[in-house]
Design a protein around this motif. Structure first.
Motif, PDB file in Angstrom:
ATOM      1  N   LEU A   1       0.841  -1.194   0.000  1.00 52.87           N
ATOM      2  CA  LEU A   1       0.000   0.000   0.000  1.00 52.87           C
ATOM      3  C   LEU A   1       0.877   1.245   0.000  1.00 52.87           C
ATOM      4  O   LEU A   1       1.965   1.259   0.582  1.00 52.87           O
ATOM      5  CB  LEU A   1      -0.912   0.006   1.234  1.00 52.87           C
ATOM      6  N   THR A   2       0.412   2.298  -0.660  1.00 52.32           N
ATOM      7  CA  THR A   2       1.169   3.541  -0.730  1.00 52.32           C
ATOM      8  C   THR A   2       0.609   4.558   0.263  1.00 52.32           C
ATOM      9  O   THR A   2      -0.585   4.567   0.564  1.00 52.32           O
ATOM     10  CB  THR A   2       1.131   4.135  -2.145  1.00 52.32           C
ATOM     11  N   LEU A   3       1.486   5.413   0.770  1.00 54.26           N
ATOM     12  CA  LEU A   3       1.094   6.433   1.738  1.00 54.26           C
ATOM     13  C   LEU A   3       1.396   7.820   1.201  1.00 54.26           C
ATOM     14  O   LEU A   3       2.330   8.027   0.436  1.00 54.26           O
ATOM     15  CB  LEU A   3       1.848   6.243   3.059  1.00 54.26           C
ATOM     16  N   GLY A   4       0.595   8.779   1.611  1.00 56.03           N
ATOM     17  CA  GLY A   4       0.797  10.187   1.267  1.00 56.03           C
ATOM     18  C   GLY A   4       0.187  11.042   2.348  1.00 56.03           C
ATOM     19  O   GLY A   4      -0.150  10.568   3.437  1.00 56.03           O
ATOM     20  N   GLY A   5       0.005  12.317   2.055  1.00 57.38           N
ATOM     21  CA  GLY A   5      -0.637  13.206   3.019  1.00 57.38           C
ATOM     22  C   GLY A   5       0.081  13.205   4.350  1.00 57.38           C
ATOM     23  O   GLY A   5       1.307  13.215   4.428  1.00 57.38           O
TER      24      GLY A   5
ATOM     25  N   LEU B   1       5.239  10.970   6.320  1.00 58.28           N
ATOM     26  CA  LEU B   1       6.423  10.992   7.170  1.00 58.28           C
ATOM     27  C   LEU B   1       6.867   9.585   7.572  1.00 58.28           C
ATOM     28  O   LEU B   1       8.044   9.357   7.849  1.00 58.28           O
ATOM     29  CB  LEU B   1       6.154  11.833   8.428  1.00 58.28           C
ATOM     30  N   PHE B   2       5.935   8.635   7.583  1.00 61.23           N
ATOM     31  CA  PHE B   2       6.309   7.273   7.960  1.00 61.23           C
ATOM     32  C   PHE B   2       7.172   6.606   6.901  1.00 61.23           C
ATOM     33  O   PHE B   2       7.813   5.595   7.176  1.00 61.23           O
ATOM     34  CB  PHE B   2       5.044   6.440   8.222  1.00 61.23           C
TER      35      PHE B   2
ATOM     36  N   LEU C   1       6.127  -3.898   7.197  1.00 65.17           N
ATOM     37  CA  LEU C   1       7.385  -3.293   6.759  1.00 65.17           C
ATOM     38  C   LEU C   1       7.112  -1.917   6.178  1.00 65.17           C
ATOM     39  O   LEU C   1       6.243  -1.761   5.312  1.00 65.17           O
ATOM     40  CB  LEU C   1       8.044  -4.186   5.693  1.00 65.17           C
ATOM     41  N   PHE C   2       7.849  -0.915   6.657  1.00 65.26           N
ATOM     42  CA  PHE C   2       7.764   0.417   6.059  1.00 65.26           C
ATOM     43  C   PHE C   2       8.683   0.454   4.846  1.00 65.26           C
ATOM     44  O   PHE C   2       9.809  -0.052   4.887  1.00 65.26           O
ATOM     45  CB  PHE C   2       8.178   1.496   7.067  1.00 65.26           C
ATOM     46  N   THR C   3       8.189   1.048   3.748  1.00 71.06           N
ATOM     47  CA  THR C   3       8.977   1.152   2.515  1.00 71.06           C
ATOM     48  C   THR C   3       9.067   2.615   2.095  1.00 71.06           C
ATOM     49  O   THR C   3       8.429   3.486   2.686  1.00 71.06           O
ATOM     50  CB  THR C   3       8.325   0.352   1.366  1.00 71.06           C
ATOM     51  N   HIS C   4       9.839   2.864   1.057  1.00 66.31           N
ATOM     52  CA  HIS C   4       9.982   4.234   0.577  1.00 66.31           C
ATOM     53  C   HIS C   4       8.703   4.740  -0.088  1.00 66.31           C
ATOM     54  O   HIS C   4       8.570   5.931  -0.360  1.00 66.31           O
ATOM     55  CB  HIS C   4      11.162   4.343  -0.392  1.00 66.31           C
ATOM     56  N   ARG C   5       7.745   3.818  -0.314  1.00 68.51           N
ATOM     57  CA  ARG C   5       6.476   4.233  -0.904  1.00 68.51           C
ATOM     58  C   ARG C   5       5.307   4.111   0.066  1.00 68.51           C
ATOM     59  O   ARG C   5       4.251   4.683  -0.173  1.00 68.51           O
ATOM     60  CB  ARG C   5       6.177   3.410  -2.158  1.00 68.51           C
ATOM     61  N   GLY C   6       5.486   3.318   1.135  1.00 65.83           N
ATOM     62  CA  GLY C   6       4.376   3.161   2.065  1.00 65.83           C
ATOM     63  C   GLY C   6       4.540   1.971   2.979  1.00 65.83           C
ATOM     64  O   GLY C   6       5.509   1.877   3.727  1.00 65.83           O
TER      65      GLY C   6
ATOM     66  N   THR D   1      -2.547   1.382  -3.996  1.00 67.78           N
ATOM     67  CA  THR D   1      -1.668   0.214  -3.932  1.00 67.78           C
ATOM     68  C   THR D   1      -0.561   0.389  -4.960  1.00 67.78           C
ATOM     69  O   THR D   1      -0.602   1.313  -5.783  1.00 67.78           O
ATOM     70  CB  THR D   1      -2.429  -1.091  -4.246  1.00 67.78           C
ATOM     71  N   GLU D   2       0.408  -0.515  -4.932  1.00 67.25           N
ATOM     72  CA  GLU D   2       1.466  -0.478  -5.941  1.00 67.25           C
ATOM     73  C   GLU D   2       1.045  -1.187  -7.225  1.00 67.25           C
ATOM     74  O   GLU D   2       1.856  -1.376  -8.133  1.00 67.25           O
ATOM     75  CB  GLU D   2       2.762  -1.059  -5.377  1.00 67.25           C
ATOM     76  N   GLY D   3      -0.236  -1.577  -7.308  1.00 66.23           N
ATOM     77  CA  GLY D   3      -0.812  -2.052  -8.563  1.00 66.23           C
ATOM     78  C   GLY D   3      -0.466  -3.489  -8.916  1.00 66.23           C
ATOM     79  O   GLY D   3       0.202  -4.204  -8.175  1.00 66.23           O
TER      80      GLY D   3
END
Length: 385
Positions: free
Chosen positions: A189-193, A197-198, A222-227, A322-324
């Motif tokens: 899953l991708t994060l924004g907004g 910061l995570f 797992l935290f990733t550079h995208r989410g 999501t990363e699709g």
């Protein structure tokens, strides 16, 4: 070139179906677009193939009809496939949560399936680009190949770099079958907004409980550079819909009131120190910074500590997406189960047409469940051809 059945797709379900039908005396041909069969099998489980799960049960599958998978799964179990693996002398081990892997290589599973196909006299043709599928006079025709039965086992569109496409859905629609809208599953899953910061925690993982609605999974996140990724996140991704929140319990198993107990035991301890004892340091610091400011535990009210505890037990993230399909392990959705017999996987409306495996609207949890559906649905169709 006349056959009893043409099987489109040389993946897990297609090869299992072909072997089963061939060993029943049917003349079967498998048509595979890639240069070799079983490409998804080879990359699964880090190259060791998580080939089934001991805890397989219908409630571990998503479908518009949650009852559809019961028949096939009951008639060909994880134990049945494990017996086949042992018959071929393949060493295996249980990793966690009932997940079974080869001790050696996923190539052993592909070799086993091909050996089973050979035993049944199955012809396997690779590098065949299926064009027009013709149907008339009770027979299906694909180029020079013709048969009264056609099995769609070309999977879903997940992992397109492996050659995956939505061909199964296009073909199903061509024959008038309904398709449940496909979407990526078992996917990061991708994060924004405010959650962006995570992403600074890229590479940090922790044992958590992740939940979406009633779906809850305790595994690593797992935290990733995208989410967000990791097993717990991949599991809930299959249930997640755009706009929904994902809740994470960062300290699962803690009894209510654990922070106030910590205050009474060591009032001069800092919240960050308490979190650092239970979580990776970077994650502990990030969470502490985003909680209401609490210095020493002794200086905080029980109400403030209870609020912090509640937030840590249900930290809400709002994924942007999501990363699709590119990163999805499987697909939710597919050929509608309303179109198929749960016992034989045959189409209700087109005699001789079958659909199995990931092409169908049945999607399992992470951990070998999707392979077990491939084996079980393949056997159901193979025994019916």
């Amino acid at each position: 070139m006349q056959y009893d059945a043409i099987i489109l797709g040389g993946g897990a379900a297609g090869l299992m179906c072909a072997a089963r039908a061939g060993q029943r005396g049917k003349r079967v041909v498998v048509l595979e677009r890639a240069e070799a069969v079983g490409k998804k099998i080879l990359i699964s489980g880090g190259g060791r193939c998580n080939f089934t799960n001991l805890h397989t049960a219908p409630d571990r599958y998503l479908s518009a009809n949650p009852h559809f998978a019961k028949s096939a799964l009951a008639r060909y179990t994880a134990g049945d496939f494990l017996q086949l693996v042992e018959n071929h002398g393949i060493a295996w081990h249980e990793k966690t949560l009932g997940q079974l892997f080869c001790d050696g290589s996923a190539r052993q599973i592909v070799a086993m399936l091909l050996a089973e196909c050979e035993k049944g006299g199955v012809e396997v043709r690779c590098g065949v680009d299926v064009g027009e599928v013709e149907h008339g006079d009770g027979r299906f025709r694909i180029g020079e190949y013709t048969a009264p039965a056609l099995v769609i086992s070309t999977g879903g569109p997940s992992i397109p770099k492996m050659g995956a496409t939505g061909f199964a859905y296009d073909l199903a629609r061509r024959f008038g079958l309904k398709v449940v809208e496909p979407r990526p599953a078992l996917v990061p899953l991708t994060l924004g907004g405010g959650d962006v910061l995570f992403r600074e925690l890229s590479g940090v993982s922790a044992d958590v409980v992740a939940s979406v609605g009633k779906a809850r999974f305790r595994e690593a996140a797992l935290f990733t550079h995208r989410g967000l990724s990791g097993p717990a996140i991949l599991q809930v991704s299959s249930y997640w819909r755009p706009g929904e929140a994902v809740a994470i319990d960062f300290l699962p198993g803690r009894a209510p009131g654990w922070l106030t107990e910590a205050k009474r035991a060591a009032p001069r301890t800092m919240l960050r120190s308490v979190l650092r004892d239970a979580l990776p340091e970077r994650l502990a610091a990030t969470l502490a910074d985003r909680l209401p400011p609490l210095a020493e535990l002794g200086g905080a009210t029980d109400k403030a500590l209870n609020a912090a505890e509640a937030q840590l037990a249900g930290w809400r993230f709002h994924p942007t997406g999501t990363e699709g399909f590119a990163k999805a392990e499987v697909t939710v959705g597919g050929i509608s189960t309303a179109e198929l017999s749960s016992r034989t996987m045959a189409s209700h409306r087109v005699p001789g047409l079958y659909a199995i495996g990931e092409a169908v609207d049945v999607t399992g949890w992470l951990g070998g469940y999707n392979f077990q559906w491939a084996w079980a649905s393949g056997v159901a169709a193979g025994d019916a051809l």
